[in-house]
Design a protein around this motif. Structure first.
Motif, PDB file in Angstrom:
ATOM      1  N   LYS A 178     -11.150  -6.987 -13.100  1.00  9.02           N
ATOM      2  CA  LYS A 178     -10.649  -5.645 -13.406  1.00  9.02           C
ATOM      3  C   LYS A 178     -11.406  -4.588 -12.592  1.00  9.02           C
ATOM      4  O   LYS A 178     -10.808  -3.637 -12.086  1.00  9.02           O
ATOM      5  CB  LYS A 178     -10.848  -5.396 -14.901  1.00  9.02           C
ATOM      6  N   GLU A 179     -12.716  -4.786 -12.446  1.00 10.71           N
ATOM      7  CA  GLU A 179     -13.544  -3.801 -11.720  1.00 10.71           C
ATOM      8  C   GLU A 179     -13.140  -3.666 -10.260  1.00 10.71           C
ATOM      9  O   GLU A 179     -13.405  -2.663  -9.626  1.00 10.71           O
ATOM     10  CB  GLU A 179     -15.042  -4.203 -11.771  1.00 10.71           C
TER      11      GLU A 179
ATOM     12  N   GLN B  65      -7.072   1.208  -5.118  1.00  8.44           N
ATOM     13  CA  GLN B  65      -5.759   1.600  -4.584  1.00  8.44           C
ATOM     14  C   GLN B  65      -5.279   0.589  -3.554  1.00  8.44           C
ATOM     15  O   GLN B  65      -4.096   0.233  -3.520  1.00  8.44           O
ATOM     16  CB  GLN B  65      -5.854   2.993  -3.934  1.00  8.44           C
ATOM     17  N   GLU B  66      -6.204   0.143  -2.704  1.00  9.60           N
ATOM     18  CA  GLU B  66      -5.830  -0.809  -1.643  1.00  9.60           C
ATOM     19  C   GLU B  66      -5.326  -2.113  -2.252  1.00  9.60           C
ATOM     20  O   GLU B  66      -4.327  -2.669  -1.839  1.00  9.60           O
ATOM     21  CB  GLU B  66      -7.016  -1.107  -0.716  1.00  9.60           C
ATOM     22  N   LEU B  67      -6.072  -2.583  -3.268  1.00 17.76           N
ATOM     23  CA  LEU B  67      -5.680  -3.846  -3.897  1.00 17.76           C
ATOM     24  C   LEU B  67      -4.313  -3.698  -4.564  1.00 17.76           C
ATOM     25  O   LEU B  67      -3.420  -4.518  -4.390  1.00 17.76           O
ATOM     26  CB  LEU B  67      -6.741  -4.284  -4.917  1.00 17.76           C
ATOM     27  N   PHE B  68      -4.146  -2.604  -5.304  1.00 19.38           N
ATOM     28  CA  PHE B  68      -2.891  -2.402  -6.030  1.00 19.38           C
ATOM     29  C   PHE B  68      -1.701  -2.307  -5.067  1.00 19.38           C
ATOM     30  O   PHE B  68      -0.636  -2.878  -5.325  1.00 19.38           O
ATOM     31  CB  PHE B  68      -2.975  -1.148  -6.909  1.00 19.38           C
ATOM     32  N   ALA B  69      -1.926  -1.612  -3.960  1.00 25.43           N
ATOM     33  CA  ALA B  69      -0.840  -1.436  -2.979  1.00 25.43           C
ATOM     34  C   ALA B  69      -0.343  -2.783  -2.452  1.00 25.43           C
ATOM     35  O   ALA B  69       0.823  -2.924  -2.063  1.00 25.43           O
ATOM     36  CB  ALA B  69      -1.311  -0.557  -1.823  1.00 25.43           C
ATOM     37  N   ASN B  70      -1.231  -3.787  -2.503  1.00 26.38           N
ATOM     38  CA  ASN B  70      -0.846  -5.116  -2.041  1.00 26.38           C
ATOM     39  C   ASN B  70       0.068  -5.859  -3.000  1.00 26.38           C
ATOM     40  O   ASN B  70       0.561  -6.932  -2.686  1.00 26.38           O
ATOM     41  CB  ASN B  70      -2.089  -5.963  -1.784  1.00 26.38           C
TER      42      ASN B  70
ATOM     43  N   LYS C 294       2.271  -5.976 -13.878  1.00 27.27           N
ATOM     44  CA  LYS C 294       2.360  -7.293 -14.529  1.00 27.27           C
ATOM     45  C   LYS C 294       1.674  -8.367 -13.683  1.00 27.27           C
ATOM     46  O   LYS C 294       0.959  -9.224 -14.207  1.00 27.27           O
ATOM     47  CB  LYS C 294       3.829  -7.675 -14.750  1.00 27.27           C
ATOM     48  N   ASN C 295       1.890  -8.319 -12.383  1.00 21.71           N
ATOM     49  CA  ASN C 295       1.274  -9.325 -11.505  1.00 21.71           C
ATOM     50  C   ASN C 295      -0.244  -9.161 -11.431  1.00 21.71           C
ATOM     51  O   ASN C 295      -0.978 -10.146 -11.344  1.00 21.71           O
ATOM     52  CB  ASN C 295       1.903  -9.286 -10.117  1.00 21.71           C
TER      53      ASN C 295
END
Ligand code: IPE
Ligand code: IPE
Ligand code: MG
Length: 201
Positions: free
Chosen positions: A163-164, A168-173, A150-151
């Motif tokens: 979106k591009e 994984q690194e970004l999402f983990a943040n 959601k964030n």
């Protein structure tokens, strides 16, 4: 733990513990479940002290899951109370020992008293430089991932990220665990071998 060339043992940087078996421990002794929870908290204090001594950097304790709300109301209340008591009695010593206390999970859903105690402990210890102690409280791995999605969507819509660029690194943040490395060792003392919605990412 792997033995290094000098014959000493390497210490895991991050140990995560699924606190479990409290009820069975109490039942075997003919005691109420809540006595088991209190005993579990005591054992946990010892484990934390030991982890500090051997140089573990992060300890994560799964203390209350998003599924644990389904337990009887009395038990849920007792678990909340236990956290408050633990923080009240331990936080000064944790602070003296330079421990950084953090919480993984949605604490906005907790009663005011409990939330306040957590927030004050986090605030007090946030600049410490020692062991990081993460309490997974009202934590669920699936809940964590949905919240992160959601964030991420909000930030894409607001143009903060593309979106591009989602990696994984970004999402983990976006996860509760963003400030801790992945665990090296997960311990579940009850003998069960399942994650129960813990640290899924
Ligand atoms: C502790 O052990 C778990 C929590 C802190 C919620 P349990 O209460 O799950 O104990 P068992 O599994 O019934 O023995
Ligand atoms: C896992 O233990 C959750 C926590 C330790 C907070 P549970 O005892 O609640 O999990 P299940 O129900 O056995 O999977
Ligand atoms: Mg259990």
């Amino acid at each position: 733990m792997a033995e290094d060339q000098k014959g000493s043992f390497s210490v895991p940087a991050h140990i995560a513990i699924i606190m479990d078996g409290n009820g069975r421990w109490a039942k075997q002794r003919g005691l109420p479940r809540n006595v088991g929870h209190r005993q579990g908290a005591k054992v946990f204090e010892n484990i934390c002290g030991y982890c500090q001594k051997i140089g573990v950097k992060y300890v994560t304790a799964y203390a209350f899951s998003t599924e644990n709300w389904k337990r009887p109301k009395d038990e849920v209340n007792a678990l909340m109370k236990l956290l408050v008591q633990y923080l009240r009695s331990e936080v000064s010593e944790l602070h003296r020992n330079k421990v950084v206390l953090r919480v993984l999970g949605d604490i906005t859903a907790l009663a005011d008293e409990c939330r306040k105690e957590i927030e004050e402990s986090i605030e007090l210890t946030k600049n410490n430089t020692g062991l990081v102690l993460n309490f997974a409280f009202n934590y669920g791995g699936r809940d964590e991932i949905i919240r992160a999605v959601k964030n991420v969507v909000d930030d894409v819509q607001e143009g903060k990220i593309n979106k591009e660029n989602i990696t994984q690194e970004l999402f983990a943040n976006y996860l509760y665990t963003k400030d801790s490395p992945d665990p090296d060792l997960i311990i579940r003392p009850s003998g069960e071998q399942r994650l129960s919605n813990f640290l899924l990412w």
